[in-house]
Structures are given as C-alpha cells and as structure tokens.
Design a protein around this motif. Sequence first.
Motif, PDB file in Angstrom:
ATOM      1  N   MET A  28       0.796  -1.198   0.000  1.00 50.22           N
ATOM      2  CA  MET A  28       0.000   0.000   0.000  1.00 50.22           C
ATOM      3  C   MET A  28       0.839   1.263   0.000  1.00 50.22           C
ATOM      4  SD  MET A  28      -3.292   0.670   0.366  1.00 50.22           S
ATOM      5  CE  MET A  28      -4.321   1.950   0.810  1.00 50.22           C
ATOM      6  N   PRO A  29       2.001   1.303   0.719  1.00 48.80           N
ATOM      7  CA  PRO A  29       2.796   2.513   0.676  1.00 48.80           C
ATOM      8  C   PRO A  29       3.293   2.834  -0.720  1.00 48.80           C
ATOM      9  CG  PRO A  29       3.540   1.108   2.474  1.00 48.80           C
ATOM     10  CD  PRO A  29       2.517   0.346   1.717  1.00 48.80           C
ATOM     11  N   SER A  30       3.584   1.842  -1.557  1.00 49.76           N
ATOM     12  CA  SER A  30       4.064   2.171  -2.901  1.00 49.76           C
ATOM     13  C   SER A  30       2.961   2.770  -3.744  1.00 49.76           C
ATOM     14  CB  SER A  30       4.667   0.940  -3.571  1.00 49.76           C
ATOM     15  OG  SER A  30       3.651   0.088  -4.026  1.00 49.76           O
ATOM     16  N   ASN A  31       1.699   2.310  -3.541  1.00 51.36           N
ATOM     17  CA  ASN A  31       0.580   2.906  -4.278  1.00 51.36           C
ATOM     18  C   ASN A  31       0.347   4.354  -3.847  1.00 51.36           C
ATOM     19  OD1 ASN A  31       0.086   0.656  -5.786  1.00 51.36           O
ATOM     20  ND2 ASN A  31      -1.504  -0.155  -4.430  1.00 51.36           N
ATOM     21  N   LEU A  32       0.482   4.622  -2.556  1.00 47.33           N
ATOM     22  CA  LEU A  32       0.310   5.982  -2.060  1.00 47.33           C
ATOM     23  C   LEU A  32       1.425   6.894  -2.588  1.00 47.33           C
ATOM     24  CD1 LEU A  32      -1.421   7.781  -0.303  1.00 47.33           C
ATOM     25  CD2 LEU A  32      -0.021   7.112   1.651  1.00 47.33           C
ATOM     26  N   SER A  33       2.655   6.388  -2.641  1.00 46.82           N
ATOM     27  CA  SER A  33       3.782   7.148  -3.177  1.00 46.82           C
ATOM     28  C   SER A  33       3.585   7.428  -4.665  1.00 46.82           C
ATOM     29  CB  SER A  33       5.071   6.359  -2.931  1.00 46.82           C
ATOM     30  OG  SER A  33       6.139   6.947  -3.613  1.00 46.82           O
ATOM     31  N   ARG A  34       3.115   6.449  -5.378  1.00 51.02           N
ATOM     32  CA  ARG A  34       2.867   6.616  -6.814  1.00 51.02           C
ATOM     33  C   ARG A  34       1.733   7.619  -7.046  1.00 51.02           C
ATOM     34  NH1 ARG A  34       2.080   1.199  -9.837  1.00 51.02           N
ATOM     35  NH2 ARG A  34       4.287   1.041  -9.324  1.00 51.02           N
ATOM     36  N   LEU A  35       0.697   7.559  -6.232  1.00 53.34           N
ATOM     37  CA  LEU A  35      -0.415   8.477  -6.354  1.00 53.34           C
ATOM     38  C   LEU A  35       0.032   9.921  -6.086  1.00 53.34           C
ATOM     39  CD1 LEU A  35      -3.462   8.774  -6.806  1.00 53.34           C
ATOM     40  CD2 LEU A  35      -3.771   8.434  -4.352  1.00 53.34           C
ATOM     41  N   ARG A  36       0.912  10.103  -5.113  1.00 57.31           N
ATOM     42  CA  ARG A  36       1.448  11.434  -4.821  1.00 57.31           C
ATOM     43  C   ARG A  36       2.243  11.983  -6.008  1.00 57.31           C
ATOM     44  NH1 ARG A  36       3.631  10.199   1.224  1.00 57.31           N
ATOM     45  NH2 ARG A  36       1.617  10.226   2.263  1.00 57.31           N
ATOM     46  N   ARG A  37       3.047  11.131  -6.626  1.00 56.43           N
ATOM     47  CA  ARG A  37       3.829  11.569  -7.807  1.00 56.43           C
ATOM     48  C   ARG A  37       2.914  11.989  -8.942  1.00 56.43           C
ATOM     49  NH1 ARG A  37       7.818   6.629  -7.612  1.00 56.43           N
ATOM     50  NH2 ARG A  37       8.973   7.225  -5.756  1.00 56.43           N
ATOM     51  N   TRP A  38       1.872  11.194  -9.212  1.00 55.33           N
ATOM     52  CA  TRP A  38       0.937  11.538 -10.272  1.00 55.33           C
ATOM     53  C   TRP A  38       0.211  12.848  -9.969  1.00 55.33           C
ATOM     54  CZ3 TRP A  38       0.701  10.022 -15.042  1.00 55.33           C
ATOM     55  CH2 TRP A  38       1.230   8.791 -15.397  1.00 55.33           C
ATOM     56  N   PHE A  39      -0.158  13.023  -8.717  1.00 52.22           N
ATOM     57  CA  PHE A  39      -0.836  14.251  -8.306  1.00 52.22           C
ATOM     58  C   PHE A  39       0.083  15.462  -8.486  1.00 52.22           C
ATOM     59  CE2 PHE A  39      -2.489  17.198  -4.995  1.00 52.22           C
ATOM     60  CZ  PHE A  39      -3.734  17.402  -5.563  1.00 52.22           C
ATOM     61  N   ALA A  40       1.361  15.350  -8.088  1.00 50.50           N
ATOM     62  CA  ALA A  40       2.338  16.440  -8.250  1.00 50.50           C
ATOM     63  C   ALA A  40       2.574  16.732  -9.724  1.00 50.50           C
ATOM     64  CB  ALA A  40       3.644  16.091  -7.552  1.00 50.50           C
ATOM     65  N   ALA A  41       2.664  15.686 -10.542  1.00 50.10           N
ATOM     66  CA  ALA A  41       2.861  15.875 -11.988  1.00 50.10           C
ATOM     67  C   ALA A  41       1.652  16.571 -12.608  1.00 50.10           C
ATOM     68  CB  ALA A  41       3.113  14.540 -12.661  1.00 50.10           C
ATOM     69  N   ALA A  42       0.445  16.242 -12.158  1.00 49.11           N
ATOM     70  CA  ALA A  42      -0.767  16.877 -12.686  1.00 49.11           C
ATOM     71  C   ALA A  42      -0.792  18.360 -12.307  1.00 49.11           C
ATOM     72  CB  ALA A  42      -2.010  16.167 -12.167  1.00 49.11           C
ATOM     73  N   ILE A  43      -0.366  18.681 -11.085  1.00 46.62           N
ATOM     74  CA  ILE A  43      -0.332  20.090 -10.667  1.00 46.62           C
ATOM     75  C   ILE A  43       0.683  20.873 -11.492  1.00 46.62           C
ATOM     76  CG2 ILE A  43       0.321  21.625  -8.767  1.00 46.62           C
ATOM     77  CD1 ILE A  43      -1.013  19.673  -6.873  1.00 46.62           C
ATOM     78  N   VAL A  44       1.871  20.306 -11.706  1.00 43.01           N
ATOM     79  CA  VAL A  44       2.894  20.975 -12.516  1.00 43.01           C
ATOM     80  C   VAL A  44       2.395  21.168 -13.941  1.00 43.01           C
ATOM     81  CG1 VAL A  44       5.194  20.709 -13.503  1.00 43.01           C
ATOM     82  CG2 VAL A  44       4.823  20.251 -11.081  1.00 43.01           C
ATOM     83  N   ALA A  45       1.738  20.154 -14.513  1.00 34.76           N
ATOM     84  CA  ALA A  45       1.211  20.267 -15.877  1.00 34.76           C
ATOM     85  C   ALA A  45       0.135  21.352 -15.946  1.00 34.76           C
ATOM     86  CB  ALA A  45       0.658  18.931 -16.337  1.00 34.76           C
TER      87      ALA A  45
END
Length: 135
Positions: free
Chosen positions: A1-18
């Motif tokens: 579960m921690p890897s899914n949460l880490s991956r979700l955070r990265r996607w969220f940060a990438a979406a904000i930057v985009a």
Amino acid sequence: MPSNLSRLRRWFAAAIVAALLVVAGTYFYARHRVQNALKQIPGKIGLEIKQPPAVLLFPNLSQGRTLFTIQASKAVQFKNGGHTELHDVQITLYGSDSTRFDQIRGTDFEYDQQTGNVIAKGEVLIDLQSNPKAY
C-alpha cells in the motif's frame, strides 16, 4: 500500500505541474496577442502617425519674408489630413512688413498644414511688441 500511495502522490504532483504550465502558457500567449493587437490599432482605424524630431520650426514665408515661425518641443503628425499636434509651443509673429515681434506661448496646439491654421487647445500667453528696428 505505501508504494501505491507514493505513486499516487507523484501523479498528483505531476498533474499540478502540468496544470501550472498550461495556465502560464495561456497567460503568456494572451499577453503576446494583446501587445500585437495594440500595435495594430492605429492602422485598423485608418490613423497613421509619424513622429517628427523633438524641436520643430514651421516658418511661413510670403513674398520672401517670414510672417511667423512655430517652435515646438514635441509634435505628433498625422499622415491622413495633414494635422499636427504640437506641445510646448512658441509662435513668433513678424507681420507683413516686419514691424511686429509678437509671441504666443502655450502647451497644446494643433497645426493644419493645408490651411495654415494654428488652434490653441488650452491657455496661452500673448506678448505684443513692436519692432522699431524693422525699417
């Protein structure tokens, strides 16, 4: 579960930057278009402006004598119609036989080259003097 949460955070940060990049790109594109549109306005309304040099002399000659001169520190000359807006103006009137040396000063004038009319657009100072050395 921690890897899914880490991956979700990265996607969220990438979406904000985009999203920030899209907003910034849209802003700069609109700013560029507005600046270009402002430069094209005089041409679209049929008004062409020439900027003559800072100090102008408009002598008016009749029968070889100068009747008056117009000195302006700034002028905006319109190509259509032959009108010129003059700022910080001094007009010297000599008269037809050079017996006068009258001066008119003001901040805003309009000069029509076709008719030779000079129109004040505000308060003027008039200094009337005769020229005894004219003869």
